[in-house]
Write a protein that holds these residues in place. Structure first.
Motif, PDB file in Angstrom:
ATOM      1  N   ASP A 121      35.523  41.267  28.353  1.00 55.93           N
ATOM      2  CA  ASP A 121      35.180  40.425  27.132  1.00 55.93           C
ATOM      3  C   ASP A 121      35.505  39.061  27.508  1.00 55.93           C
ATOM      4  N   TRP A 122      35.522  38.085  26.317  1.00 58.57           N
ATOM      5  CA  TRP A 122      35.556  36.832  26.473  1.00 58.57           C
ATOM      6  C   TRP A 122      36.900  36.206  26.719  1.00 58.57           C
ATOM      7  N   ASN A 123      37.953  37.064  25.862  1.00 57.76           N
ATOM      8  CA  ASN A 123      39.027  36.889  26.187  1.00 57.76           C
ATOM      9  C   ASN A 123      39.615  36.978  27.788  1.00 57.76           C
ATOM     10  N   GLU A 124      39.366  38.088  28.116  1.00 58.56           N
ATOM     11  CA  GLU A 124      39.687  38.770  29.386  1.00 58.56           C
ATOM     12  C   GLU A 124      38.794  37.985  30.375  1.00 58.56           C
ATOM     13  N   SER A 226      44.719  42.756  31.013  1.00 58.93           N
ATOM     14  CA  SER A 226      43.733  43.528  30.865  1.00 58.93           C
ATOM     15  C   SER A 226      42.612  43.350  31.691  1.00 58.93           C
ATOM     16  N   ALA A 227      42.278  42.443  32.210  1.00 61.57           N
ATOM     17  CA  ALA A 227      41.190  41.940  33.063  1.00 61.57           C
ATOM     18  C   ALA A 227      41.669  42.326  34.456  1.00 61.57           C
ATOM     19  N   LEU A 228      43.065  42.323  34.832  1.00 57.75           N
ATOM     20  CA  LEU A 228      43.335  42.702  36.112  1.00 57.75           C
ATOM     21  C   LEU A 228      43.329  44.352  36.321  1.00 57.75           C
ATOM     22  N   LYS A 229      43.596  44.858  35.161  1.00 56.52           N
ATOM     23  CA  LYS A 229      43.427  46.420  35.314  1.00 56.52           C
ATOM     24  C   LYS A 229      42.085  46.789  35.449  1.00 56.52           C
ATOM     25  N   LYS A 230      41.198  46.070  34.873  1.00 56.74           N
ATOM     26  CA  LYS A 230      39.848  46.528  34.904  1.00 56.74           C
ATOM     27  C   LYS A 230      39.004  46.385  36.128  1.00 56.74           C
ATOM     28  N   LEU A 231      39.497  45.040  36.551  1.00 55.18           N
ATOM     29  CA  LEU A 231      39.033  44.598  38.059  1.00 55.18           C
ATOM     30  C   LEU A 231      39.648  45.421  39.352  1.00 55.18           C
ATOM     31  N   GLU A 232      40.739  45.875  39.064  1.00 56.39           N
ATOM     32  CA  GLU A 232      41.420  46.724  39.889  1.00 56.39           C
ATOM     33  C   GLU A 232      40.729  48.148  40.208  1.00 56.39           C
ATOM     34  N   GLU A 233      40.483  48.698  38.759  1.00 51.61           N
ATOM     35  CA  GLU A 233      39.679  49.862  38.816  1.00 51.61           C
ATOM     36  C   GLU A 233      38.392  49.849  39.406  1.00 51.61           C
ATOM     37  N   TRP A 234      37.598  48.881  39.008  1.00 53.25           N
ATOM     38  CA  TRP A 234      36.139  48.742  39.541  1.00 53.25           C
ATOM     39  C   TRP A 234      36.156  48.507  41.051  1.00 53.25           C
ATOM     40  N   ASN A 235      36.970  47.556  41.484  1.00 51.20           N
ATOM     41  CA  ASN A 235      37.128  47.233  42.910  1.00 51.20           C
ATOM     42  C   ASN A 235      37.480  48.596  43.923  1.00 51.20           C
ATOM     43  N   GLU A 271      50.069  46.627  39.325  1.00 49.03           N
ATOM     44  CA  GLU A 271      50.886  47.148  38.216  1.00 49.03           C
ATOM     45  C   GLU A 271      52.190  46.265  38.243  1.00 49.03           C
ATOM     46  N   ASP A 272      52.624  45.670  39.168  1.00 44.24           N
ATOM     47  CA  ASP A 272      53.641  44.600  39.327  1.00 44.24           C
ATOM     48  C   ASP A 272      53.083  43.290  38.544  1.00 44.24           C
ATOM     49  N   ARG A 273      51.978  42.826  38.724  1.00 46.51           N
ATOM     50  CA  ARG A 273      51.393  41.868  38.330  1.00 46.51           C
ATOM     51  C   ARG A 273      51.252  41.920  36.766  1.00 46.51           C
ATOM     52  N   VAL A 274      50.682  43.109  36.356  1.00 41.34           N
ATOM     53  CA  VAL A 274      50.508  43.331  35.016  1.00 41.34           C
ATOM     54  C   VAL A 274      51.836  43.612  34.354  1.00 41.34           C
ATOM     55  N   ARG A 275      53.035  44.004  34.986  1.00 43.46           N
ATOM     56  CA  ARG A 275      54.169  44.212  34.349  1.00 43.46           C
ATOM     57  C   ARG A 275      54.779  42.798  34.001  1.00 43.46           C
ATOM     58  N   ARG A 276      54.657  41.628  35.076  1.00 39.94           N
ATOM     59  CA  ARG A 276      55.300  40.308  34.717  1.00 39.94           C
ATOM     60  C   ARG A 276      54.415  39.802  33.611  1.00 39.94           C
ATOM     61  N   LEU A 277      53.057  40.060  33.599  1.00 40.68           N
ATOM     62  CA  LEU A 277      52.436  39.313  32.464  1.00 40.68           C
ATOM     63  C   LEU A 277      52.724  40.060  31.095  1.00 40.68           C
ATOM     64  N   VAL A 278      53.039  41.488  30.987  1.00 34.27           N
ATOM     65  CA  VAL A 278      53.542  41.939  29.798  1.00 34.27           C
ATOM     66  C   VAL A 278      54.890  41.281  29.118  1.00 34.27           C
ATOM     67  N   GLU A 279      55.779  41.301  30.229  1.00 36.82           N
ATOM     68  CA  GLU A 279      57.238  40.604  29.947  1.00 36.82           C
ATOM     69  C   GLU A 279      56.915  39.262  29.647  1.00 36.82           C
ATOM     70  N   MET A 280      56.044  38.397  30.172  1.00 33.53           N
ATOM     71  CA  MET A 280      55.595  37.038  29.814  1.00 33.53           C
ATOM     72  C   MET A 280      55.180  36.982  28.380  1.00 33.53           C
ATOM     73  N   ALA A 281      54.314  37.972  27.913  1.00 32.56           N
ATOM     74  CA  ALA A 281      53.759  37.955  26.577  1.00 32.56           C
ATOM     75  C   ALA A 281      54.736  38.471  25.690  1.00 32.56           C
ATOM     76  N   ARG A 282      55.717  39.273  25.974  1.00 36.27           N
ATOM     77  CA  ARG A 282      56.985  39.462  25.143  1.00 36.27           C
ATOM     78  C   ARG A 282      57.594  38.228  24.834  1.00 36.27           C
ATOM     79  N   SER A 283      58.138  37.652  25.669  1.00 36.52           N
ATOM     80  CA  SER A 283      58.696  36.279  25.829  1.00 36.52           C
ATOM     81  C   SER A 283      58.196  35.322  24.886  1.00 36.52           C
ATOM     82  N   MET A 284      56.821  35.399  24.959  1.00 43.14           N
ATOM     83  CA  MET A 284      55.849  34.169  23.910  1.00 43.14           C
ATOM     84  C   MET A 284      55.946  35.024  22.715  1.00 43.14           C
ATOM     85  N   GLY A 285      56.324  36.146  22.301  1.00 47.54           N
ATOM     86  CA  GLY A 285      56.077  36.948  20.905  1.00 47.54           C
ATOM     87  C   GLY A 285      54.692  37.406  20.763  1.00 47.54           C
ATOM     88  N   ARG A 286      54.083  37.596  21.925  1.00 46.73           N
ATOM     89  CA  ARG A 286      52.813  38.055  21.657  1.00 46.73           C
ATOM     90  C   ARG A 286      52.404  39.440  22.209  1.00 46.73           C
TER      91      ARG A 286
END
Length: 286
Positions: A121-124, A226-235, A271-286
């Motif tokens: 999607d456009w956000n991803e 979210s985009a990374l998870k989709k791209l990993e699955e497709w590749n 999985e490590d990249r996604v985990r870091r991004l999730v932690e970053m989102a939490r720290s940003m309050g998202r």
């Protein structure tokens, strides 16, 4: 560890390895010759990095009239990142992926596959493009070129040592007392592997940094995750047919359908990249 500091330490380790190997195998003259050869070849690759990468991938330029939404996203993100808008290309393949190239922000290009425009999607898509602009902003082509010069010089030294061993032994400086023939042979085998491992580690650290910088540019770490998870699955399902030397450029490893050991991978685990991004989102309050 901060990824910028980690990159500096890894480059220092690669330089130190080159100095040790140069003395053990080729002496000062051999080390200088190997560095000059590697430097010349990689300078050419660095200076023409955008043309080479785009030609090898089959990317085609697209104008704002052909892809208005894509150009609008790139222009908006480039403005946020504080860099000139890069040229925009589309790669005619249905496997979703993307890469950025160029020797500096003023001579940069970003390329996406046709497939990525269909599954995200456009956000991803913004998250992916922000990651690629982060590579441009962080001058990762320059850093990878420096690492390639040093690693290439070590490989040349090892090849020189092999030929010297075949044709009558090592020729060393008279005042060079570092190691002996056995040590040089060990270096000849181990040093190129060690250099490659450090080079791959530098590539992985720059991917982590591009994720973090890109998430700040688009202000939405979860969209990139979210985009990374989709791209990993497709590749994994439909790997791209690319030159292995070009694989490190893409946002996810296009060769991920093959079994690759982590140490020899140019990309960190998704999985490590996604985990870091999730932690970053939490720290940003998202």
């Amino acid at each position: 560890m901060n990824n910028i500091l980690k990159t500096f330490i890894l480059l220092a380790a690669l330089t130190g390895l080159f100095l040790v190997v140069g003395q053990a195998i080729g002496g000062r003259q051999g080390a200088i010759l190997a560095l000059v050869i590697a430097g010349f070849m990689n300078f050419f690759a660095y200076w023409f990095s955008d043309r080479l990468a785009l030609a090898m991938s089959g990317a085609q330029p697209v104008s704002p009239s052909q892809a208005p939404e894509l150009h609008a996203i790139v222009e908006r993100l480039a403005r946020t990142a504080g860099i000139p808008k890069p040229r925009v290309y589309i790669i005619p393949t249905q496997t979703p992926n993307a890469f950025a190239t160029g020797r500096n922000p003023s001579h940069a290009a970003v390329a996406v596959t046709e497939g990525i425009l269909h599954i995200l999607d456009w956000n991803e898509l913004e998250g992916v493009l922000a990651h690629e602009l982060a590579h441009i902003k962080n001058r990762d082509v320059l850093i990878s070129s420096v690492a390639a010069v040093i690693a290439g010089a070590i490989s040349y030294l090892a090849q020189m040592a092999q030929w010297a061993l075949i044709f009558g032994g090592f020729r060393r400086d008279e005042d060079d007392d570092v190691g002996g023939t056995i040590g040089a042979v060990v270096m000849m085998i181990i040093a190129p592997i060690a250099a490659a491992l450090i080079q791959f580690a530098i590539s992985r650290s720059r991917e982590y940094l591009a994720d973090a910088t890109g998430a700040k540019i688009c202000r939405c770490p979860m969209a990139l995750a979210s985009a990374l998870k989709k791209l990993e699955e497709w590749n994994r399902r439909v790997p791209m047919q690319v030159n292995p030397a070009q694989a490190q450029m893409f946002i996810v490893n296009p060769l991920s359908g093959e079994a690759l050991m982590r140490l020899f991978s140019t990309h960190p685990p998704i999985e490590d990249r996604v985990r870091r991004l999730v932690e970053m989102a939490r720290s940003m309050g998202r």
